[in-house]
Design a protein around this motif. Structure first.
Motif, PDB file in Angstrom:
ATOM      1  N   PRO A 100      36.863  37.463  27.325  1.00 28.94           N
ATOM      2  CA  PRO A 100      36.234  38.252  28.390  1.00 28.94           C
ATOM      3  C   PRO A 100      34.719  38.282  28.197  1.00 28.94           C
ATOM      4  O   PRO A 100      34.210  38.025  27.113  1.00 28.94           O
ATOM      5  N   SER A 137      35.466  37.773  41.577  1.00 32.08           N
ATOM      6  CA  SER A 137      36.102  38.346  40.390  1.00 32.08           C
ATOM      7  C   SER A 137      35.199  38.202  39.177  1.00 32.08           C
ATOM      8  O   SER A 137      35.094  39.106  38.351  1.00 32.08           O
ATOM      9  N   GLU A 160      33.757  41.114  36.822  1.00 32.59           N
ATOM     10  CA  GLU A 160      33.916  41.102  35.366  1.00 32.59           C
ATOM     11  C   GLU A 160      32.567  41.329  34.681  1.00 32.59           C
ATOM     12  O   GLU A 160      32.441  42.139  33.755  1.00 32.59           O
ATOM     13  N   SER A 192      35.637  44.772  30.318  1.00 33.14           N
ATOM     14  CA  SER A 192      36.020  44.284  31.648  1.00 33.14           C
ATOM     15  C   SER A 192      37.531  44.162  31.754  1.00 33.14           C
ATOM     16  O   SER A 192      38.046  43.519  32.640  1.00 33.14           O
ATOM     17  N   THR A 193      38.252  44.811  30.827  1.00 34.05           N
ATOM     18  CA  THR A 193      39.696  44.560  30.784  1.00 34.05           C
ATOM     19  C   THR A 193      40.520  45.621  31.497  1.00 34.05           C
ATOM     20  O   THR A 193      41.734  45.507  31.563  1.00 34.05           O
ATOM     21  N   THR A 208      41.856  46.230  34.248  1.00 30.98           N
ATOM     22  CA  THR A 208      42.009  45.485  35.485  1.00 30.98           C
ATOM     23  C   THR A 208      43.393  45.680  36.085  1.00 30.98           C
ATOM     24  O   THR A 208      44.405  45.565  35.390  1.00 30.98           O
ATOM     25  N   ARG A 220      38.552  47.598  37.379  1.00 32.90           N
ATOM     26  CA  ARG A 220      38.527  46.501  38.354  1.00 32.90           C
ATOM     27  C   ARG A 220      39.860  46.419  39.064  1.00 32.90           C
ATOM     28  O   ARG A 220      40.906  46.524  38.441  1.00 32.90           O
TER      29      ARG A 220
END
Lengths: 371, 791
Positions: free
Chosen positions: A20, A99, A103, A113-114, A116, A163
């Motif tokens: 990531p 996307s 991120e 950024s995880t 999601t 996200r």
């Protein structure tokens, strides 16, 4: 749901297929965090809004590479939107790096950024808010320990960016789960007792959703949810030169990763990107109007055509990539299912490509038989 | 500060006395139409009370400066024009808004009784071949590489945003700061500009001479207000003995002799100011900067809410709803952006971005158009229209118009009179003046000048009768003749310039209508506009390309073909710009024909459209030859498309036949394919429509049809009959006779002779009986109200 990567994963393992952004760019992020130190910023943000900009658009003076090619004011709008009490909705054609941008934003703002949620027809509230560990639930009742937090829960609790990918692919009822969370910034957990009944979002929590304008689009989205988001259209890259660089870089990287020792010759990249650019904008580089294709002529598609042409040339033509390979792969990779577009493409070759100067363009035109 | 740093490290430094507030000669650098410069120049005049003020402006207007102090409504412009012996009209304008530094300096000087003077080289003496020039443009600022570098460093998009960041946004910017910053900025810009034109150098030399003259006449301090690009150069020229870079204007011998020239005030509009492009462009968004000026000079409430309110009003006028919550979101976002960008106040782009982020909930698409953005641009453009004060000499357009009307003896009088103009077959007096009168009157019609009315004449749109080309105009003077011609002055300074501008405005109002575009072109031709302005040409081109309706496009092609190929009076034949448009329309027509899809109804218009394409191809073959194979392929595709209407397929076959691409055998084969009674007639209708003449010459076709008909049973024949009658109705009686004669001659068994065609075995009685029976039948049908269709 499957446990996600924890926030403080130690070092980027070289075995990760795709680390990531916060791991990949850990050094840059740390540098910016140190630089910002005590500068005021929105609560819980890891970086100041200005550093977020520097991180994403790059800053040659700080030796930070650009990660996203795009308009500065668009990015400024995105960042400011995340600091207000509205969510951010990124919309655009497929392949415009929505996307990826979300991120980068999440990595820069929350260093994570995880968190999601992947939207799909099967996305349920469990996958968005929370679920239970049933063994513990039976043993202890609805305690904090028995609760399995999903991204929204964690984002609200820790004050982080969540996200929501492809939000429009979710059923409308599921989308509307976000309503109270975005307006009142609170999530009700009716099973819990007293204090735990309401989870109030910490400062720093916000949602970045992405939706592409091709599939179901944002039109069906409820008006109530729409007004809780600021919408940003991510356009395809407008500058031919920038797009050229990007396509060249990405194609060569993909070819290298596939252990193919060829690169796409720059003249071919130029032909490829010019074709995509002209067909997308409906305008030739010398200003003549064209009928734009209904197929998405995104940069990502250009890369995939270039990549396929490279492979094609390597295995079947002794490593030489020629304009014919581009034409052959244009049909398969880019123009997928529209006979109307094939017609338009033929028209493009007959009207535009024919008159372009240069040997390569001539070969390209000669290859129109494959269409 | 960035600018300070570079100047310290630079080997050549800008002399600091240039921006000293105590200098004898004060150089005030401006960007034309900068409200900050306007505010600060006012302050400077009040603070230092200079003995004279010299302004970059046309020095040939100096003896008429008093006209500028009349109570005009801004924006207005000084217009300088020139008509040379080679019959070229050129012009330049110096636009003034209320927030122009030049304007404020003029008015402040006037109020304080300070002598003021324009010092720039008169425009007709400049070395330039431009046809229409904005003398207060930003051209000198925009061409330097320095701008790009500085924009990237400061993280702004373009020169406009850069200027705002450096000079406009901060309301606390002091006079001394402005002078230092602007002089440094302009000096760096000039150092990195390697394209300083001869015209610029000549003008600077001229200006220095004017300054020197003023120094002899007035004690210090003297204030010199010029574009920032010139300030440091003037300073250097004035104070160095080295005159190697001194280039006074020389009278160049090669210039054609001037027939007429003049200079005058003319009303102007924010719309025109905002629409300027390329080298003519100046500061955009006059409505926005007007609001900035008002707010900063009157010290009213903050700017953003006022503008936001106007945007909301504009939105509501367009039936777009923005709720209070939405407006709050826009304001919040704009404020956040202003903070992030370091703006002291919410600014132009902050508001635009606020609206994009907060209000727009859809895909902005390729073009980035959206009603919300249209509303904001409308507010930022402003809708002010200038008006000259009573007592001002008439604007140049009116003078030009009067002069032309008098010259042709067409000046309207209070009593009505009619004028007949005949262009063909024999023109009235001499052809040139009739044509000129014709063009002038049409220009005035386009400009909507009251009292000039066309009451009759040749219809150029349907062109049903072109044997005689004539027109009748009624001329009648009323006060509205004068007022409407003064109003039209906002479009330009000469009749032709104004006509083009007006046509451009009309073109902007059209959406996707190729036919309208062609009619505009016709209007332009009628008004004698022989060279289209680039923008108009590309607007028309865009309209043609955007047209999605084959029928409308085909009609436009018809008009274009007339202009290009058949016109004998308007002088448009074989003109290049029409050739371009014709080729584009033909191409677009092919495209639309190809993508026509399955159609139903509208058979005749579609056939006409196809015929238009074919005619265009045949009549301008040279021009359209490159498209032959494409045309042929598309016709083949249409003719072979089983989904397509039989008549259109027949038409396509006919067209191919005429192009010589289809052999007879193939046509006969296709005919057999259409041998079903319900299709035959329609197919033939299409074929005959296109290939009417060819059909008569070829007896094979007629024979084959005959064979087919003979093979039909009675019922089948009756089914086919109505459509067959329609198909043969395209022929005149004589043509039908020819076909019949042909047929009779070639029938094998010779059972008929040509004479039989005239001798029906039935007498007139039978015909009368049939008619009587038919009318009784129809009466009965009508009585029960069961007659279908249009009957």
């Amino acid at each position: 749901m499957a446990p996600r990567a924890q926030k403080n994963v130690p070092t980027p393992s070289p075995k990760l297929q795709r680390p990531p952004a916060e791991l990949l760019y850990a050094e840059e992020l740390k540098f910016l965090r140190d630089r910002d130190a005590t500068t005021p910023r929105p609560a819980s943000w890891q970086l100041t809004p200005r550093s977020v900009l520097d991180f994403i658009l790059g800053n040659p003076e700080l030796k930070i590479a650009a990660k996203f090619v795009g308009n500065r004011s668009l990015l400024e709008r995105c960042i400011v939107a995340l600091a207000t009490n509205r969510g951010l909705m990124l919309i655009g054609e497929p392949g415009t790096a929505k996307s990826y941008l979300s991120e980068l934003l999440a990595a820069a703002i929350s260093n994570d950024s995880t968190l999601t949620i992947q939207g799909s027809a099967g996305t349920t509230e469990d996958a968005m808010k929370y679920s239970w560990n049933y063994a513990l639930l039976l043993a202890e009742g609805p305690t904090a320990r028995a609760l399995v937090p999903a991204p929204l829960h964690r984002g609200m609790q820790q004050g982080q960016i969540v996200r929501f990918e492809e939000i429009t692919r979710c059923p409308l009822e599921m989308q509307d789960t976000l309503l109270s969370i975005l307006s009142d910034r609170v999530m009700a957990i009716p099973e819990m007792e007293d204090d735990g009944r309401n989870l109030y979002a910490q400062m720093g929590f916000n949602v970045i959703a992405t939706a592409n304008t091709r599939d179901r689009g944002v039109n069906e989205m409820s008006a109530a949810l729409k007004r809780r988001f600021n919408f940003e259209t991510i356009p395809p890259i407008d500058d031919l030169r920038q797009e050229l660089d990007l396509v060249q870089r990405q194609t060569d990287r993909l070819l290298a990763e596939a252990n193919i020792p060829v690169t796409l010759p720059p003249e071919l990249t130029e032909i490829l990107v010019t074709t995509f650019h002209e067909l997308r904008t409906g305008k030739t580089t010398d200003g003549k109007a064209l009928e734009p294709l209904s197929t998405v002529m995104s940069t990502a598609e250009a890369v995939s055509v270039g990549y396929a042409a490279g492979i094609h040339g390597f295995y079947y033509n002794d490593g030489r990539v020629t304009p014919e390979h581009l034409v052959q792969n244009l049909l398969g990779s880019a123009i997928k299912d529209s006979p109307e577009d094939v017609k338009k493409l033929q028209h493009y070759f007959n009207q535009v490509v024919k008159d372009k100067p240069g040997e390569r363009w001539r070969q390209y035109y000669a290859a129109r038989q494959y269409l | 500060m960035l600018l300070g740093n570079t100047s310290k490290t630079s080997p050549m430094n800008l002399d600091r006395t240039l921006y000293s507030l105590n200098a004898d000669i004060l150089f005030f650098p401006v960007r034309h139409h900068s409200p900050a410069a306007a505010r600060l120049v006012q302050q400077l005049i009040h603070d230092r009370q200079p003995t004279a003020i010299l302004i970059e402006g046309p020095s040939d207007f100096n003896d008429r400066l008093a006209e500028l102090f009349l109570p005009h409504e801004l924006p207005i412009a000084i217009y300088s024009y020139l008509h040379t012996a080679d019959n070229i009209r050129r012009g330049a304008f110096y636009p003034f808004c209320v927030y122009s530094p030049e304007w404020q300096a003029l008015q402040t000087a006037h109020a304080l009784g300070i002598p003021v003077q324009f010092i720039d080289l008169p425009w007709p003496d400049r070395t330039t071949d431009r046809a229409l020039e904005n003398c207060y443009s930003d051209e000198t600022f925009k061409r330097s590489d320095y701008i790009g570098t500085l924009c990237a460093k400061l993280g702004v998009a373009d020169f406009d945003a850069l200027w705002d960041t450096l000079f406009e946004i901060d309301p606390a910017l002091t006079l001394a700061q402005y002078l230092e910053r602007c002089h440094q900025f302009c000096w760096h810009l000039r150092q990195s500009d390697d394209d300083i034109s001869r015209s610029d150098l000549e003008r600077e030399a001229f200006m220095v001479q004017q300054i020197e003259r003023a120094i002899e006449r007035y004690p210090s301090p003297i204030l010199v207000i010029t574009g920032g690009f010139h300030s440091s150069a003037l300073y250097e020229l004035l104070y160095t003995q080295d005159r190697s870079s001194f280039h006074p204007p020389t009278q160049s011998a090669h210039q054609p002799e001037t027939i007429a020239s003049g200079i005058a005030l003319t009303p102007y509009t924010y719309d025109r100011l905002d629409n300027l492009t390329s080298y003519n462009s100046g500061m955009p968004n006059p409505g926005f900067y007007h609001a900035v000026w008002q707010q900063r000079t009157t010290g009213d409430a903050p700017l953003a809410p006022i503008l936001l309110q106007r945007i909301a009003q504009a939105l509501r006028q367009q039936q777009q709803i923005a709720s209070t919550a939405d407006l709050i979101a826009v304001q919040t976002l704009a404020q956040g952006l202003a903070d992030l960008r370091g703006h002291a106040e919410i600014w132009r782009l902050d508001l635009i971005d606020g609206v994009i982020g907060g209000l727009v909930k859809e895909d902005l698409g390729q073009a980035g158009n959206h009603p919300f953005l249209t509303a904001i641009h409308q507010v930022f453009r402003g809708d002010d229209r200038g008006q000259l004060a009573p007592g001002t000499p008439l604007p140049p357009l009116v003078q030009d118009l009067h002069q032309q009307l008098r010259q042709l003896d067409l000046f309207p009088a209070p009593s009505r009179r009619s004028v007949d103009l005949t262009l063909t077959p024999r023109p009235d007096a001499d052809a040139a003046s009739t044509r000129a009168a014709f063009a002038l009157l049409h220009s005035l019609r386009i400009l909507q000048i009251q009292g000039i009315q066309r009451t009759g004449g040749t219809d150029f749109i349907t062109r049903t009768d072109l044997t005689e080309i004539w027109e009748r105009w009624q001329l009648h003077w009323t006060p509205s003749f004068d007022s409407s011609s003064i109003e039209a002055a906002i479009y330009g300074a000469t009749v032709s310039e104004a006509t083009i501008a007006k046509l451009q405005e009309l073109a902007q109002q059209i959406e996707r209508q190729a036919e309208q575009a062609a009619l505009l072109l016709l209007d332009a031709a009628l008004a004698g506009v022989d060279r289209l302005a680039d923008t108009l040409s590309s607007q028309l081109m865009a309209l043609i390309y955007q047209e999605g309706n084959f029928l409308s496009l085909a009609r436009s092609l018809h008009h274009l073909l007339y202009l290009y190929r058949y016109d004998e009076v308007l002088g448009t034949r074989q003109q290049e710009h029409i050739a371009h448009l014709l080729a584009a329309a033909f191409q677009r027509g092919l495209w639309l024909l190809d993508g026509l899809g399955t159609t139903s109804g509208e058979e005749e218009p579609l056939l006409k459209g196809l015929a238009n394409l074919l005619e265009a191809y045949e009549r301008s073959e040279q021009l359209l030859t490159p498209y032959r194979s494409q045309f042929q392929q598309i016709l083949e595709r249409v003719s072979q498309d089983p989904q397509q209407m039989p008549s259109l397929r027949g038409g396509a076959i006919g067209a191919l036949w005429i192009l010589g691409e289809t052999p007879m055998a193939q046509i006969l084969a296709i005919l057999r394919y259409y041998a079903q009674p319900e299709k035959l007639g329609d197919f033939l209708a299409g074929l005959f429509f296109m290939a009417r003449e060819t059909t008569q010459r070829d007896s094979h076709l007629v024979l084959s049809i005959d064979e087919l008909l003979l093979s039909f049973t009675d019922d089948e024949f009756l089914t086919a009959l109505p459509a067959l009658r329609l198909a043969f109705s395209y022929f005149t009686p004589r043509e039908k006779h020819n076909i019949a004669t042909n047929l009779v001659r070639t029938t094998e068994n010779g059972e008929l002779s040509t004479g039989d065609l005239f001798h029906m075995p039935w007498g007139a009685d039978a015909a009368i009986q049939a008619i009587a029976w038919e009318s009784r039948l129809f009466a009965l049908i009508n009585q029960y109200g069961i007659r279908g269709g249009a009957g």
